[in-house]
Design a protein around this motif. Sequence first.
Motif, PDB file in Angstrom:
ATOM      1  N   ASP A 275       7.317  15.500  20.707  1.00  0.00           N
ATOM      2  CA  ASP A 275       6.625  16.051  19.540  1.00  0.00           C
ATOM      3  C   ASP A 275       7.403  15.692  18.275  1.00  0.00           C
ATOM      4  O   ASP A 275       8.214  16.472  17.781  1.00  0.00           O
ATOM      5  CB  ASP A 275       6.489  17.568  19.685  1.00  0.00           C
ATOM      6  N   VAL A 276       7.143  14.515  17.774  1.00  0.00           N
ATOM      7  CA  VAL A 276       7.809  14.028  16.566  1.00  0.00           C
ATOM      8  C   VAL A 276       6.756  13.869  15.476  1.00  0.00           C
ATOM      9  O   VAL A 276       5.731  13.214  15.682  1.00  0.00           O
ATOM     10  CB  VAL A 276       8.486  12.666  16.816  1.00  0.00           C
ATOM     11  N   THR A 277       6.982  14.485  14.330  1.00  0.00           N
ATOM     12  CA  THR A 277       6.066  14.344  13.202  1.00  0.00           C
ATOM     13  C   THR A 277       6.365  13.035  12.475  1.00  0.00           C
ATOM     14  O   THR A 277       7.472  12.829  11.982  1.00  0.00           O
ATOM     15  CB  THR A 277       6.219  15.528  12.234  1.00  0.00           C
ATOM     16  N   LEU A 278       5.379  12.157  12.434  1.00  0.00           N
ATOM     17  CA  LEU A 278       5.542  10.860  11.781  1.00  0.00           C
ATOM     18  C   LEU A 278       4.940  10.935  10.383  1.00  0.00           C
ATOM     19  O   LEU A 278       3.829  11.424  10.194  1.00  0.00           O
ATOM     20  CB  LEU A 278       4.869   9.767  12.608  1.00  0.00           C
ATOM     21  N   THR A 279       5.689  10.450   9.404  1.00  0.00           N
ATOM     22  CA  THR A 279       5.318  10.568   7.995  1.00  0.00           C
ATOM     23  C   THR A 279       5.403   9.210   7.307  1.00  0.00           C
ATOM     24  O   THR A 279       5.738   8.193   7.924  1.00  0.00           O
ATOM     25  CB  THR A 279       6.255  11.553   7.281  1.00  0.00           C
ATOM     26  N   ASN A 280       5.134   9.225   6.006  1.00  0.00           N
ATOM     27  CA  ASN A 280       5.288   8.003   5.217  1.00  0.00           C
ATOM     28  C   ASN A 280       6.701   7.441   5.307  1.00  0.00           C
ATOM     29  O   ASN A 280       6.915   6.233   5.185  1.00  0.00           O
ATOM     30  CB  ASN A 280       4.948   8.279   3.751  1.00  0.00           C
ATOM     31  N   ASP A 281       7.683   8.327   5.488  1.00  0.00           N
ATOM     32  CA  ASP A 281       9.067   7.854   5.630  1.00  0.00           C
ATOM     33  C   ASP A 281       9.208   6.941   6.848  1.00  0.00           C
ATOM     34  O   ASP A 281      10.024   6.004   6.829  1.00  0.00           O
ATOM     35  CB  ASP A 281      10.024   9.032   5.763  1.00  0.00           C
ATOM     36  N   HIS A 282       8.436   7.192   7.886  1.00  0.00           N
ATOM     37  CA  HIS A 282       8.520   6.343   9.069  1.00  0.00           C
ATOM     38  C   HIS A 282       7.808   5.013   8.857  1.00  0.00           C
ATOM     39  O   HIS A 282       8.181   3.996   9.469  1.00  0.00           O
ATOM     40  CB  HIS A 282       7.956   7.084  10.280  1.00  0.00           C
ATOM     41  N   ILE A 283       6.788   5.002   8.001  1.00  0.00           N
ATOM     42  CA  ILE A 283       6.190   3.719   7.624  1.00  0.00           C
ATOM     43  C   ILE A 283       7.215   2.890   6.859  1.00  0.00           C
ATOM     44  O   ILE A 283       7.383   1.692   7.114  1.00  0.00           O
ATOM     45  CB  ILE A 283       4.921   3.943   6.772  1.00  0.00           C
ATOM     46  N   ALA A 284       7.911   3.551   5.933  1.00  0.00           N
ATOM     47  CA  ALA A 284       8.969   2.861   5.190  1.00  0.00           C
ATOM     48  C   ALA A 284      10.061   2.378   6.134  1.00  0.00           C
ATOM     49  O   ALA A 284      10.625   1.283   5.951  1.00  0.00           O
ATOM     50  CB  ALA A 284       9.549   3.790   4.126  1.00  0.00           C
ATOM     51  N   LEU A 285      10.371   3.168   7.145  1.00  0.00           N
ATOM     52  CA  LEU A 285      11.353   2.772   8.147  1.00  0.00           C
ATOM     53  C   LEU A 285      10.906   1.499   8.852  1.00  0.00           C
ATOM     54  O   LEU A 285      11.701   0.565   9.037  1.00  0.00           O
ATOM     55  CB  LEU A 285      11.530   3.897   9.169  1.00  0.00           C
ATOM     56  N   ALA A 286       9.644   1.441   9.272  1.00  0.00           N
ATOM     57  CA  ALA A 286       9.151   0.269   9.980  1.00  0.00           C
ATOM     58  C   ALA A 286       9.255  -0.981   9.107  1.00  0.00           C
ATOM     59  O   ALA A 286       9.617  -2.066   9.599  1.00  0.00           O
ATOM     60  CB  ALA A 286       7.705   0.498  10.427  1.00  0.00           C
ATOM     61  N   ILE A 287       8.943  -0.832   7.829  1.00  0.00           N
ATOM     62  CA  ILE A 287       9.044  -1.969   6.908  1.00  0.00           C
ATOM     63  C   ILE A 287      10.488  -2.416   6.763  1.00  0.00           C
ATOM     64  O   ILE A 287      10.798  -3.612   6.823  1.00  0.00           O
ATOM     65  CB  ILE A 287       8.448  -1.590   5.538  1.00  0.00           C
TER      66      ILE A 287
ATOM     67  N   ALA B 247       0.800  -1.223   0.000  1.00  0.00           N
ATOM     68  CA  ALA B 247       0.000   0.000   0.000  1.00  0.00           C
ATOM     69  C   ALA B 247       0.835   1.276   0.000  1.00  0.00           C
ATOM     70  O   ALA B 247       0.370   2.326  -0.460  1.00  0.00           O
ATOM     71  CB  ALA B 247      -0.927   0.006   1.216  1.00  0.00           C
ATOM     72  N   LEU B 248       2.054   1.226   0.510  1.00  0.00           N
ATOM     73  CA  LEU B 248       2.834   2.449   0.715  1.00  0.00           C
ATOM     74  C   LEU B 248       3.068   3.254  -0.569  1.00  0.00           C
ATOM     75  O   LEU B 248       2.934   4.487  -0.541  1.00  0.00           O
ATOM     76  CB  LEU B 248       4.172   2.110   1.387  1.00  0.00           C
ATOM     77  N   PRO B 249       3.409   2.639  -1.714  1.00  0.00           N
ATOM     78  CA  PRO B 249       3.695   3.462  -2.904  1.00  0.00           C
ATOM     79  C   PRO B 249       2.533   4.340  -3.345  1.00  0.00           C
ATOM     80  O   PRO B 249       2.760   5.403  -3.941  1.00  0.00           O
ATOM     81  CB  PRO B 249       4.044   2.415  -3.964  1.00  0.00           C
ATOM     82  N   SER B 250       1.300   3.927  -3.091  1.00  0.00           N
ATOM     83  CA  SER B 250       0.146   4.717  -3.525  1.00  0.00           C
ATOM     84  C   SER B 250      -0.436   5.571  -2.405  1.00  0.00           C
ATOM     85  O   SER B 250      -1.452   6.241  -2.605  1.00  0.00           O
ATOM     86  CB  SER B 250      -0.945   3.791  -4.070  1.00  0.00           C
ATOM     87  N   ARG B 251       0.214   5.581  -1.264  1.00  0.00           N
ATOM     88  CA  ARG B 251      -0.306   6.349  -0.128  1.00  0.00           C
ATOM     89  C   ARG B 251       0.035   7.826  -0.296  1.00  0.00           C
ATOM     90  O   ARG B 251       1.202   8.177  -0.468  1.00  0.00           O
ATOM     91  CB  ARG B 251       0.293   5.823   1.177  1.00  0.00           C
ATOM     92  N   PRO B 252      -0.960   8.744  -0.246  1.00  0.00           N
ATOM     93  CA  PRO B 252      -0.661  10.179  -0.391  1.00  0.00           C
ATOM     94  C   PRO B 252       0.338  10.663   0.654  1.00  0.00           C
ATOM     95  O   PRO B 252       0.242  10.291   1.837  1.00  0.00           O
ATOM     96  CB  PRO B 252      -2.027  10.842  -0.195  1.00  0.00           C
ATOM     97  N   ALA B 253       1.265  11.478   0.226  1.00  0.00           N
ATOM     98  CA  ALA B 253       2.318  11.951   1.130  1.00  0.00           C
ATOM     99  C   ALA B 253       1.761  12.780   2.273  1.00  0.00           C
ATOM    100  O   ALA B 253       2.339  12.816   3.364  1.00  0.00           O
ATOM    101  CB  ALA B 253       3.348  12.751   0.352  1.00  0.00           C
ATOM    102  N   ASP B 254       0.632  13.462   2.043  1.00  0.00           N
ATOM    103  CA  ASP B 254       0.076  14.334   3.074  1.00  0.00           C
ATOM    104  C   ASP B 254      -0.995  13.641   3.929  1.00  0.00           C
ATOM    105  O   ASP B 254      -1.621  14.279   4.773  1.00  0.00           O
ATOM    106  CB  ASP B 254      -0.519  15.599   2.453  1.00  0.00           C
ATOM    107  N   LYS B 255      -1.205  12.350   3.709  1.00  0.00           N
ATOM    108  CA  LYS B 255      -2.190  11.636   4.509  1.00  0.00           C
ATOM    109  C   LYS B 255      -1.644  11.428   5.917  1.00  0.00           C
ATOM    110  O   LYS B 255      -0.519  10.955   6.098  1.00  0.00           O
ATOM    111  CB  LYS B 255      -2.522  10.290   3.876  1.00  0.00           C
ATOM    112  N   PRO B 256      -2.423  11.783   6.956  1.00  0.00           N
ATOM    113  CA  PRO B 256      -1.927  11.631   8.328  1.00  0.00           C
ATOM    114  C   PRO B 256      -1.584  10.165   8.644  1.00  0.00           C
ATOM    115  O   PRO B 256      -2.253   9.243   8.180  1.00  0.00           O
ATOM    116  CB  PRO B 256      -3.101  12.109   9.185  1.00  0.00           C
TER     117      PRO B 256
END
Length: 221
Positions: free
Chosen positions: A196-208, A132-141
């Motif tokens: 106060d850490v902003t979590l983004t798609n990059d952190h999803i990629a990190l978890a993977i 799912a990650l490649p199609s996930r909008p970058a600005d989606k919380p």
Amino acid sequence: MITPGEYLSLLDARLPGLVVGAHVYGSRVLDDVVADSDLDVVIELSSPAELPAVDGADVAVVLAGALEKPVSEVTPLAGAVTPVLWQQLRTVGQTVRGARPSCPGTAAEVEAYCRDNLVSYWKPDFDQAREALPSRPADKPVARDVLLWVGLGPARLWHTIRTGEIVSKSRAGELAAARWPDLPISDLVAARRGEDVTLTNDHIALAIELFDRILADVAIP
């Protein structure tokens, strides 16, 4: 955040005389309590009964004497019991009522459970996230609680497989960060601790990526 004493008082009012043992494990005994931490507890009853549901309490229920048996011989009245739970109870668990349990088990059982859990429980979720990650909008919380759960949970199993020790999610994240300093795992640890850490798609990629490295490190294909 409910305390063990408050929870036992509630049970005693609803089920007078039935609660003969109570044993706390998880974040309360691993020095990792955060804002949304549950009370993880195993309750022993003198006879079968249904416990009331209580927000903030994650409960396994067994009959008195069950904690003196191998986990494979125990059928809980509620919740789940595992070799990892048995090891926590016999090593770092805190008994707040009754006798401290022996919870017999072996290191091989704990390791086998952790290896199986990485494959049967965690891998399907990461396969879905990878797809799912490649199609996930970058600005989606990012779902913060979910990301912290999947980002740090497998690291606990990784550490237990390697050492036999059971640690908290935060400690597992610290250990994984030391093992793989090129990954920003410390962001997840800081977020779990309320920073106060902003979590983004990059952190999803990190978890993977972390999950993939964990599987490779413990030789799971």
